[in-house]
Enzyme design. Structure first.
Site, PDB file in Angstrom:
ATOM      1  N   ARG A  69       0.825  -1.108   0.012  1.00  0.00           N
ATOM      2  CA  ARG A  69      -0.144   0.166   0.156  1.00  0.00           C
ATOM      3  C   ARG A  69       0.927   1.357  -0.099  1.00  0.00           C
ATOM      4  O   ARG A  69       0.556   2.341  -0.727  1.00  0.00           O
ATOM      5  CB  ARG A  69      -1.120  -0.195   1.298  1.00  0.00           C
ATOM      6  CG  ARG A  69      -2.082  -0.875   1.085  1.00  0.00           C
ATOM      7  CD  ARG A  69      -2.961  -0.945   2.262  1.00  0.00           C
ATOM      8  NE  ARG A  69      -3.781   0.338   2.219  1.00  0.00           N
ATOM      9  CZ  ARG A  69      -4.363   0.625   3.258  1.00  0.00           C
ATOM     10  NH1 ARG A  69      -4.333   0.074   4.457  1.00  0.00           N
ATOM     11  NH2 ARG A  69      -5.092   1.762   3.197  1.00  0.00           N
ATOM     12  N   GLN A 100      -9.920  11.034   7.156  1.00  0.00           N
ATOM     13  CA  GLN A 100     -10.038   9.812   7.497  1.00  0.00           C
ATOM     14  C   GLN A 100      -8.984   8.849   6.521  1.00  0.00           C
ATOM     15  O   GLN A 100      -8.633   7.644   6.807  1.00  0.00           O
ATOM     16  CB  GLN A 100     -11.334   9.080   6.983  1.00  0.00           C
ATOM     17  CG  GLN A 100     -12.539   9.740   7.729  1.00  0.00           C
ATOM     18  CD  GLN A 100     -13.874   9.258   7.515  1.00  0.00           C
ATOM     19  OE1 GLN A 100     -14.409   8.254   7.845  1.00  0.00           O
ATOM     20  NE2 GLN A 100     -14.249  10.051   6.431  1.00  0.00           N
ATOM     21  N   ASP A 103      -3.367   8.387   3.725  1.00  0.00           N
ATOM     22  CA  ASP A 103      -2.194   8.397   2.474  1.00  0.00           C
ATOM     23  C   ASP A 103      -1.251   9.765   2.393  1.00  0.00           C
ATOM     24  O   ASP A 103      -0.396   9.728   1.644  1.00  0.00           O
ATOM     25  CB  ASP A 103      -2.914   8.276   1.207  1.00  0.00           C
ATOM     26  CG  ASP A 103      -3.977   9.331   0.861  1.00  0.00           C
ATOM     27  OD1 ASP A 103      -4.031  10.557   1.321  1.00  0.00           O
ATOM     28  OD2 ASP A 103      -5.048   8.949   0.277  1.00  0.00           O
ATOM     29  N   HIS A 118      -7.233   8.388  11.251  1.00  0.00           N
ATOM     30  CA  HIS A 118      -6.783   6.925  10.870  1.00  0.00           C
ATOM     31  C   HIS A 118      -5.253   6.844  11.188  1.00  0.00           C
ATOM     32  O   HIS A 118      -4.856   5.766  10.468  1.00  0.00           O
ATOM     33  CB  HIS A 118      -7.383   6.218  10.091  1.00  0.00           C
ATOM     34  CG  HIS A 118      -9.030   6.312  10.240  1.00  0.00           C
ATOM     35  ND1 HIS A 118     -10.085   5.791   9.232  1.00  0.00           N
ATOM     36  CD2 HIS A 118      -9.655   6.307  11.217  1.00  0.00           C
ATOM     37  CE1 HIS A 118     -11.315   5.846   9.757  1.00  0.00           C
ATOM     38  NE2 HIS A 118     -11.065   6.174  11.053  1.00  0.00           N
ATOM     39  N   CYS A 126       5.561   1.564  17.917  1.00  0.00           N
ATOM     40  CA  CYS A 126       6.179   0.492  18.623  1.00  0.00           C
ATOM     41  C   CYS A 126       4.712  -0.249  18.968  1.00  0.00           C
ATOM     42  O   CYS A 126       4.142   0.215  19.687  1.00  0.00           O
ATOM     43  CB  CYS A 126       7.040   0.819  19.782  1.00  0.00           C
ATOM     44  SG  CYS A 126       7.282  -0.649  20.739  1.00  0.00           S
ATOM     45  N   GLY A 184     -16.216  12.964  -0.315  1.00  0.00           N
ATOM     46  CA  GLY A 184     -15.615  11.887  -0.415  1.00  0.00           C
ATOM     47  C   GLY A 184     -15.600  11.007   0.165  1.00  0.00           C
ATOM     48  O   GLY A 184     -14.743   9.889   0.461  1.00  0.00           O
ATOM     49  N   SER A 186     -18.250   8.117   2.760  1.00  0.00           N
ATOM     50  CA  SER A 186     -19.489   7.483   2.619  1.00  0.00           C
ATOM     51  C   SER A 186     -20.444   7.650   3.959  1.00  0.00           C
ATOM     52  O   SER A 186     -21.571   7.486   4.017  1.00  0.00           O
ATOM     53  CB  SER A 186     -19.384   5.991   2.662  1.00  0.00           C
ATOM     54  OG  SER A 186     -18.476   5.549   3.682  1.00  0.00           O
ATOM     55  N   ASN A 210     -20.147  14.703  -3.259  1.00  0.00           N
ATOM     56  CA  ASN A 210     -19.822  13.167  -3.500  1.00  0.00           C
ATOM     57  C   ASN A 210     -20.675  12.853  -5.004  1.00  0.00           C
ATOM     58  O   ASN A 210     -21.689  13.319  -5.187  1.00  0.00           O
ATOM     59  CB  ASN A 210     -20.588  12.465  -2.237  1.00  0.00           C
ATOM     60  CG  ASN A 210     -20.277  10.898  -2.290  1.00  0.00           C
ATOM     61  OD1 ASN A 210     -20.089  10.120  -3.417  1.00  0.00           O
ATOM     62  ND2 ASN A 210     -19.967  10.498  -1.364  1.00  0.00           N
ATOM     63  N   ALA A 228     -14.942  15.380  -6.413  1.00  0.00           N
ATOM     64  CA  ALA A 228     -13.887  16.382  -5.614  1.00  0.00           C
ATOM     65  C   ALA A 228     -12.908  16.904  -6.601  1.00  0.00           C
ATOM     66  O   ALA A 228     -12.882  18.345  -6.326  1.00  0.00           O
ATOM     67  CB  ALA A 228     -13.367  15.549  -4.229  1.00  0.00           C
TER      68      ALA A 228
HETATM   69  N1  APR Z   1     -15.095  12.682  -5.516  1.00  0.00           N
HETATM   70  C1  APR Z   1     -15.786  12.648  -4.195  1.00  0.00           C
HETATM   71  N2  APR Z   1     -16.241  11.426  -3.729  1.00  0.00           N
HETATM   72  C2  APR Z   1     -15.917  10.132  -4.405  1.00  0.00           C
HETATM   73  C3  APR Z   1     -15.003  10.043  -5.531  1.00  0.00           C
HETATM   74  C4  APR Z   1     -14.715  11.399  -6.152  1.00  0.00           C
HETATM   75  N3  APR Z   1     -13.959  11.512  -7.246  1.00  0.00           N
HETATM   76  N4  APR Z   1     -15.152   9.065  -5.855  1.00  0.00           N
HETATM   77  C5  APR Z   1     -15.737   8.234  -5.105  1.00  0.00           C
HETATM   78  N5  APR Z   1     -16.266   8.983  -3.927  1.00  0.00           N
HETATM   79  C6  APR Z   1     -17.057   8.694  -3.040  1.00  0.00           C
HETATM   80  C7  APR Z   1     -17.812   7.494  -3.027  1.00  0.00           C
HETATM   81  O1  APR Z   1     -19.339   7.459  -3.478  1.00  0.00           O
HETATM   82  C8  APR Z   1     -18.170   7.057  -1.355  1.00  0.00           C
HETATM   83  O2  APR Z   1     -19.066   7.405  -0.949  1.00  0.00           O
HETATM   84  O3  APR Z   1     -16.230   8.462  -1.790  1.00  0.00           O
HETATM   85  C9  APR Z   1     -16.790   7.634  -0.952  1.00  0.00           C
HETATM   86  C10 APR Z   1     -15.961   6.692  -0.265  1.00  0.00           C
HETATM   87  O4  APR Z   1     -16.443   5.937   0.743  1.00  0.00           O
HETATM   88  P1  APR Z   1     -15.540   4.909   1.545  1.00  0.00           P
HETATM   89  O5  APR Z   1     -14.999   3.779   0.446  1.00  0.00           O
HETATM   90  O6  APR Z   1     -16.683   4.264   2.455  1.00  0.00           O
HETATM   91  O7  APR Z   1     -14.484   5.473   2.365  1.00  0.00           O
HETATM   92  P2  APR Z   1     -14.490   6.505   3.617  1.00  0.00           P
HETATM   93  O8  APR Z   1     -15.871   7.062   3.742  1.00  0.00           O
HETATM   94  O9  APR Z   1     -13.289   7.281   3.780  1.00  0.00           O
HETATM   95  O10 APR Z   1     -14.546   5.165   4.559  1.00  0.00           O
HETATM   96  C11 APR Z   1     -14.171   5.539   5.970  1.00  0.00           C
HETATM   97  O11 APR Z   1     -13.804   3.201   6.532  1.00  0.00           O
HETATM   98  O12 APR Z   1     -12.944   1.298   5.545  1.00  0.00           O
HETATM   99  C12 APR Z   1     -12.843   2.265   6.515  1.00  0.00           C
HETATM  100  O13 APR Z   1     -11.121   3.069   7.673  1.00  0.00           O
HETATM  101  C13 APR Z   1     -11.542   2.986   6.541  1.00  0.00           C
HETATM  102  O14 APR Z   1     -11.035   5.357   6.601  1.00  0.00           O
HETATM  103  C14 APR Z   1     -11.747   4.332   5.871  1.00  0.00           C
HETATM  104  C15 APR Z   1     -13.199   4.546   6.456  1.00  0.00           C
END
Ligand code: APR
Length: 243
Positions: A69, A100, A103, A118, A126, A184, A186, A210, A228
């Protein structure tokens, strides 16, 4: 198309709080957590890779996954969405950026102070003493230079608590801000998802960016459907007064 009332609220805001999730890094080619379970890793469950129990069971396997990763992210670049948020910092009196993501792309895009809920893929802690350490992460199983215990990736795993200082700072910002932007994400994973709610309860205008409407779309004052990397530069131009 950005709603004019949202731009107006941003122009008047003393404090803007932004929460980002995996979606903001999608346009940099970073797979989300579950998408990262592809190719070499498709037969693994995240629970076998991102929990303290998994690390105790097989630290070498967990480190191999994290090295993979890290390499992916190291080759990626911040995108216009990350850069627009770094610019937004200069356009409003105060901005608190909470992510969240692990990277580090916000910092690479120039954001000065990023609250990482996160942790960060490039940090190492450690496992025994739970302090940040500098180690050779190319070693099969890196060791803490002080106590010789296992070193672990500096991210928050399933079942682990979010660092207290990150929580306190982001909850204080959500209570204090005039505009809250959820970008971006969920909006499903608490406590991060609770930030928008807290901001709204304290009178902030709350908006999400989103391309796919989330379950909370009705909760937001503005739900901007778009990527975004397109919407945020437009928002910055709108604030600068450009057409
Ligand atoms: N611009 C904006 N949003 C976007 C784009 C984009 N180009 N592409 C996808 N998305 C949206 C998707 O529609 C989705 O709603 O980004 C969201 C990503 O959702 P998740 O993958 O659930 O990510 P996140 O909300 O960051 O998850 C939270 O959950 O899996 C754990 O620890 C992990 O930090 C993560 C946390």
């Amino acid at each position: 198309m950005l709603p004019e009332p949202l731009l107006a609220a941003l122009r008047d805001a003393q404090h803007v709080c932004v929460l980002t999730g995996a979606g903001i890094s999608a346009e940099s080619g970073i797979p989300t957590f579950r998408e990262a379970q592809t190719g070499l890793w498709e037969n693994y469950d995240p629970m076998d890779l991102a929990t303290p129990e998994a690390f105790l069971r097989d630290p070498e396997l967990v480190w191999r996954w994290y090295r993979w990763r890290r390499d992916l992210v190291a080759e990626a670049e911040p995108n216009p969405g990350h850069r627009a948020l770094a610019e937004l910092e200069e356009l409003v009196p105060k901005l608190t950026l909470v992510t969240q993501n692990v990277d580090g792309l916000h910092a690479r895009a120039g954001s000065a102070d990023v609250i990482e809920f996160h942790g960060n893929l490039f940090a190492t802690r450690c496992f025994v003493e739970d302090c940040l350490v500098e180690v050779d992460t190319e070693a099969e199983i890196p060791r803490c230079p002080a106590c010789g215990g296992h070193a672990r990736p500096g991210v928050v795993w399933f079942g682990e608590a979010i660092p207290g200082q990150a929580l306190d700072r982001s909850f204080a910002a959500a209570r204090d801000c005039d505009v809250f932007l959820s970008i971006g994400t969920s909006s499903l994973v608490y406590p991060a998802a609770g930030l928008a709610e807290l901001a709204k309860n304290h009178g902030a205008v709350v908006a999400e960016v989103n391309p796919n409407p989330t379950g909370l779309a009705a909760f937001f004052d503005h739900a901007v459907a778009g990527n975004a990397g397109e919407v945020l530069p437009e928002l910055v131009s709108g604030l600068r007064g450009a057409p």
